[in-house]
Design an enzyme around this catalytic site. Structure first.
Site, PDB file in Angstrom:
ATOM      1  N   CYS A   1      -4.340   1.639  -5.619  1.00 56.06           N
ATOM      2  CA  CYS A   1      -3.192   0.748  -5.393  1.00 56.06           C
ATOM      3  C   CYS A   1      -1.928   1.343  -6.003  1.00 56.06           C
ATOM      4  CB  CYS A   1      -3.451  -0.629  -5.995  1.00 56.06           C
ATOM      5  SG  CYS A   1      -4.862  -1.504  -5.298  1.00 56.06           S
TER       6      CYS A   1
ATOM      7  N   CYS B   1      -6.148  -1.193 -10.295  1.00 56.60           N
ATOM      8  CA  CYS B   1      -6.603  -0.396  -9.145  1.00 56.60           C
ATOM      9  C   CYS B   1      -5.814   0.915  -9.038  1.00 56.60           C
ATOM     10  CB  CYS B   1      -6.436  -1.241  -7.884  1.00 56.60           C
ATOM     11  SG  CYS B   1      -6.643  -0.354  -6.337  1.00 56.60           S
TER      12      CYS B   1
END
Length: 103
Positions: free
Chosen positions: A34, A31
């Site tokens: 993230c 991600c």
């Protein structure tokens, strides 16, 4: 302060039984957002010893992700007295997250 890796096995000890508020970062290795948020969370962990910080890898801890209805990542959930009290999704600026962790 260290950021703990949270799993279903240590969740009760680290989150439910914590005497401090706990900020959990639900994330995944793949991600991009993230990875952008992670250094901000690490800075907050160093600056705010009154809060415990943890990371939950949603790929490895699918049961925990499902338990808290994680549909998008990164998701941050703030727990107080073992219960979720606030949640935010997506990358947030540090100043907004500092307000988010204040209880």
């Amino acid at each position: 302060m260290d950021i703990k890796v949270i799993t279903k096995d240590n969740f009760n000890a680290e989150v439910t039984s914590s005497d401090k508020p706990v900020l959990l970062d639900f994330w995944a290795v793949w991600c991009g957002p993230c990875r952008m948020l992670s250094p901000v969370v690490e800075e907050l962990a160093q600056e705010h010893s009154e809060v415990k910080f943890g990371k939950v890898n949603v790929d490895e801890q699918q049961e925990l992700a499902a338990q808290f209805g994680i549909m998008s990542i990164p998701t941050l959930i703030l727990f107080k007295d073992g219960a979720p009290v606030r949640q935010t999704v997506g990358v947030q600026p540090k100043s907004k997250l500092e307000d988010f962790i204040k209880i």
